[in-house]
Design a protein around this motif. Structure first.
Motif, PDB file in Angstrom:
ATOM      1  N   MET A   1      46.276  47.210  21.678  1.00 47.79           N
ATOM      2  CA  MET A   1      46.387  45.780  21.873  1.00 47.79           C
ATOM      3  C   MET A   1      46.653  45.121  20.529  1.00 47.79           C
ATOM      4  SD  MET A   1      43.740  43.212  23.791  1.00 47.79           S
ATOM      5  CE  MET A   1      42.381  43.258  22.662  1.00 47.79           C
ATOM      6  N   THR A   2      47.612  44.205  20.516  1.00 50.88           N
ATOM      7  CA  THR A   2      47.851  43.423  19.306  1.00 50.88           C
ATOM      8  C   THR A   2      46.942  42.203  19.338  1.00 50.88           C
ATOM      9  OG1 THR A   2      49.540  41.988  20.255  1.00 50.88           O
ATOM     10  CG2 THR A   2      50.285  44.123  19.397  1.00 50.88           C
ATOM     11  N   ASP A   3      46.983  41.407  18.315  1.00 57.49           N
ATOM     12  CA  ASP A   3      46.207  40.168  18.294  1.00 57.49           C
ATOM     13  C   ASP A   3      46.771  39.142  19.262  1.00 57.49           C
ATOM     14  OD1 ASP A   3      44.602  41.251  16.361  1.00 57.49           O
ATOM     15  OD2 ASP A   3      45.646  40.276  14.694  1.00 57.49           O
ATOM     16  N   GLN A   4      47.989  39.361  19.747  1.00 54.33           N
ATOM     17  CA  GLN A   4      48.688  38.375  20.554  1.00 54.33           C
ATOM     18  C   GLN A   4      48.784  38.694  22.041  1.00 54.33           C
ATOM     19  OE1 GLN A   4      49.911  35.549  18.925  1.00 54.33           O
ATOM     20  NE2 GLN A   4      48.849  36.379  17.155  1.00 54.33           N
ATOM     21  N   ASN A   5      48.657  39.990  22.412  1.00 49.69           N
ATOM     22  CA  ASN A   5      48.894  40.400  23.797  1.00 49.69           C
ATOM     23  C   ASN A   5      47.848  41.412  24.262  1.00 49.69           C
ATOM     24  OD1 ASN A   5      51.503  39.033  24.194  1.00 49.69           O
ATOM     25  ND2 ASN A   5      52.203  40.459  22.639  1.00 49.69           N
ATOM     26  N   THR A   6      47.651  41.442  25.598  1.00 54.27           N
ATOM     27  CA  THR A   6      46.760  42.449  26.162  1.00 54.27           C
ATOM     28  C   THR A   6      47.429  43.822  26.091  1.00 54.27           C
ATOM     29  OG1 THR A   6      47.607  42.159  28.408  1.00 54.27           O
ATOM     30  CG2 THR A   6      45.720  40.782  27.755  1.00 54.27           C
ATOM     31  N   ALA A   7      46.624  44.858  26.090  1.00 59.82           N
ATOM     32  CA  ALA A   7      47.131  46.219  25.881  1.00 59.82           C
ATOM     33  C   ALA A   7      47.987  46.728  27.033  1.00 59.82           C
ATOM     34  CB  ALA A   7      45.970  47.179  25.644  1.00 59.82           C
ATOM     35  N   ARG A   8      47.585  46.528  28.254  1.00 61.57           N
ATOM     36  CA  ARG A   8      48.273  47.151  29.389  1.00 61.57           C
ATOM     37  C   ARG A   8      49.429  46.320  29.927  1.00 61.57           C
ATOM     38  NH1 ARG A   8      48.334  51.026  33.183  1.00 61.57           N
ATOM     39  NH2 ARG A   8      48.352  50.450  35.368  1.00 61.57           N
ATOM     40  N   LEU A   9      49.228  45.040  30.166  1.00 62.83           N
ATOM     41  CA  LEU A   9      50.256  44.211  30.792  1.00 62.83           C
ATOM     42  C   LEU A   9      50.986  43.296  29.806  1.00 62.83           C
ATOM     43  CD1 LEU A   9      48.380  43.176  34.059  1.00 62.83           C
ATOM     44  CD2 LEU A   9      49.999  45.050  33.717  1.00 62.83           C
ATOM     45  N   ALA A  10      50.609  43.350  28.539  1.00 59.22           N
ATOM     46  CA  ALA A  10      51.228  42.527  27.496  1.00 59.22           C
ATOM     47  C   ALA A  10      51.150  41.043  27.825  1.00 59.22           C
ATOM     48  CB  ALA A  10      52.665  42.957  27.233  1.00 59.22           C
ATOM     49  N   LEU A  11      50.027  40.644  28.424  1.00 54.52           N
ATOM     50  CA  LEU A  11      49.825  39.229  28.710  1.00 54.52           C
ATOM     51  C   LEU A  11      49.491  38.500  27.422  1.00 54.52           C
ATOM     52  CD1 LEU A  11      47.631  39.577  31.920  1.00 54.52           C
ATOM     53  CD2 LEU A  11      50.081  39.094  31.803  1.00 54.52           C
ATOM     54  N   PRO A  12      50.079  37.327  27.202  1.00 49.80           N
ATOM     55  CA  PRO A  12      49.788  36.598  25.964  1.00 49.80           C
ATOM     56  C   PRO A  12      48.346  36.095  25.949  1.00 49.80           C
ATOM     57  CG  PRO A  12      51.160  35.284  27.422  1.00 49.80           C
ATOM     58  CD  PRO A  12      51.022  36.637  28.062  1.00 49.80           C
ATOM     59  N   LEU A  13      47.722  36.221  24.794  1.00 49.26           N
ATOM     60  CA  LEU A  13      46.328  35.802  24.632  1.00 49.26           C
ATOM     61  C   LEU A  13      46.255  34.473  23.894  1.00 49.26           C
ATOM     62  CD1 LEU A  13      44.843  39.235  23.523  1.00 49.26           C
ATOM     63  CD2 LEU A  13      44.536  38.115  25.733  1.00 49.26           C
ATOM     64  N   LEU A  14      45.217  33.731  24.204  1.00 54.44           N
ATOM     65  CA  LEU A  14      44.930  32.516  23.444  1.00 54.44           C
ATOM     66  C   LEU A  14      44.261  32.928  22.144  1.00 54.44           C
ATOM     67  CD1 LEU A  14      43.436  30.337  26.317  1.00 54.44           C
ATOM     68  CD2 LEU A  14      45.775  30.318  25.463  1.00 54.44           C
ATOM     69  N   VAL A  15      44.542  32.198  21.088  1.00 54.73           N
ATOM     70  CA  VAL A  15      43.913  32.474  19.796  1.00 54.73           C
ATOM     71  C   VAL A  15      43.224  31.213  19.302  1.00 54.73           C
ATOM     72  CG1 VAL A  15      45.500  34.326  19.180  1.00 54.73           C
ATOM     73  CG2 VAL A  15      46.053  31.996  18.533  1.00 54.73           C
ATOM     74  N   PRO A  16      42.152  31.363  18.525  1.00 54.55           N
ATOM     75  CA  PRO A  16      41.438  30.186  18.026  1.00 54.55           C
ATOM     76  C   PRO A  16      42.377  29.266  17.233  1.00 54.55           C
ATOM     77  CG  PRO A  16      40.202  32.183  17.585  1.00 54.55           C
ATOM     78  CD  PRO A  16      41.544  32.605  18.101  1.00 54.55           C
ATOM     79  N   GLY A  17      42.235  27.975  17.475  1.00 60.04           N
ATOM     80  CA  GLY A  17      43.014  26.993  16.739  1.00 60.04           C
ATOM     81  C   GLY A  17      44.462  26.873  17.199  1.00 60.04           C
ATOM     82  N   GLN A  18      44.825  27.561  18.260  1.00 63.16           N
ATOM     83  CA  GLN A  18      46.215  27.548  18.735  1.00 63.16           C
ATOM     84  C   GLN A  18      46.550  26.206  19.356  1.00 63.16           C
ATOM     85  OE1 GLN A  18      47.015  30.681  21.532  1.00 63.16           O
ATOM     86  NE2 GLN A  18      48.902  29.762  22.257  1.00 63.16           N
ATOM     87  N   ALA A  19      47.689  25.650  18.989  1.00 58.59           N
ATOM     88  CA  ALA A  19      48.181  24.427  19.614  1.00 58.59           C
ATOM     89  C   ALA A  19      48.885  24.787  20.925  1.00 58.59           C
ATOM     90  CB  ALA A  19      49.150  23.717  18.676  1.00 58.59           C
ATOM     91  N   GLU A  20      48.926  23.875  21.848  1.00 59.09           N
ATOM     92  CA  GLU A  20      49.611  24.055  23.134  1.00 59.09           C
ATOM     93  C   GLU A  20      49.184  25.336  23.855  1.00 59.09           C
ATOM     94  OE1 GLU A  20      53.835  23.496  22.850  1.00 59.09           O
ATOM     95  OE2 GLU A  20      53.605  21.821  21.464  1.00 59.09           O
ATOM     96  N   LYS A  21      47.874  25.513  23.979  1.00 58.07           N
ATOM     97  CA  LYS A  21      47.353  26.713  24.639  1.00 58.07           C
ATOM     98  C   LYS A  21      47.826  26.838  26.085  1.00 58.07           C
ATOM     99  CE  LYS A  21      43.348  26.979  21.750  1.00 58.07           C
ATOM    100  NZ  LYS A  21      42.238  27.735  21.430  1.00 58.07           N
ATOM    101  N   GLU A  22      48.150  25.710  26.702  1.00 53.81           N
ATOM    102  CA  GLU A  22      48.601  25.758  28.097  1.00 53.81           C
ATOM    103  C   GLU A  22      49.895  26.552  28.230  1.00 53.81           C
ATOM    104  OE1 GLU A  22      50.464  22.133  26.271  1.00 53.81           O
ATOM    105  OE2 GLU A  22      48.463  22.980  26.238  1.00 53.81           O
TER     106      GLU A  22
END
Length: 167
Positions: free
Chosen positions: A1-22
């Motif tokens: 898993m990267t800091d940006q995506n889930t390991a299996r489905l590569a779903l984008p993850l929210l990160v602290p302080g991220q703008a436009e999380k929606e």
């Protein structure tokens, strides 16, 4: 898993302080929408359709063209925002609407219509299990036994053809 995506489905993850999380959250939901109980229009597609419907999905072949170029063997889904692609992972399973068959991803390939299992159970009864050993064709007996032997031989041939017993 990267800091940006889930390991299996590569779903984008929210990160602290991220703008436009929606935006990130909506992208993950969009991917999940065609990954949960997936149904595809066709398998081994290589040319994108001219007018896909929102929510329609395809399993791509090895060398797709056009907007699908570089996305071989992916699940491609059309959304209001354009094409979304998900790389296949071992064990993915989908339903092909056009052929009315299950499709699974095994050993790097989409396999349409193949069903794997150890036994078939219907109504709580095991009706087909592992293949049995070979059974010899009947022989010997009197002339009156000729019709019985012919019938038994046909039954054995049918069972062998269907893989119920070894050849």
């Amino acid at each position: 898993m990267t800091d940006q995506n889930t390991a299996r489905l590569a779903l984008p993850l929210l990160v602290p302080g991220q703008a436009e999380k929606e935006t990130t959250h909506n992208e993950a939901l969009t991917r999940l929408d065609f990954l949960v109980q997936p149904a595809v229009v066709a398998v081994d597609a290589t040319v994108p359709p001219d007018a896909p419907g929102i929510g329609e999905c395809w399993l791509l072949g090895d060398a797709p063209t056009g907007a699908w170029r570089g996305q071989g063997r992916c699940l491609a889904g059309w959304t209001a925002g354009g094409w979304r692609f998900v790389r296949a992972a071992e064990g993915f399973a989908v339903w092909c609407v056009s052929s009315a068959k299950p499709v699974t991803y095994r050993n790097g390939t989409w396999r349409e219509g193949d069903i794997y299992g150890d036994r078939l159970v219907i109504g709580g009864n095991g009706v087909v299990g592992p293949r049995g050993g070979a059974i010899a064709d009947p022989s010997g007996g009197s002339v009156a036994d000729a019709a019985a032997r012919a019938t038994i031989t046909e039954i054995l041939a049918a069972m062998r053809q269907h893989g119920l017993i070894a050849r």
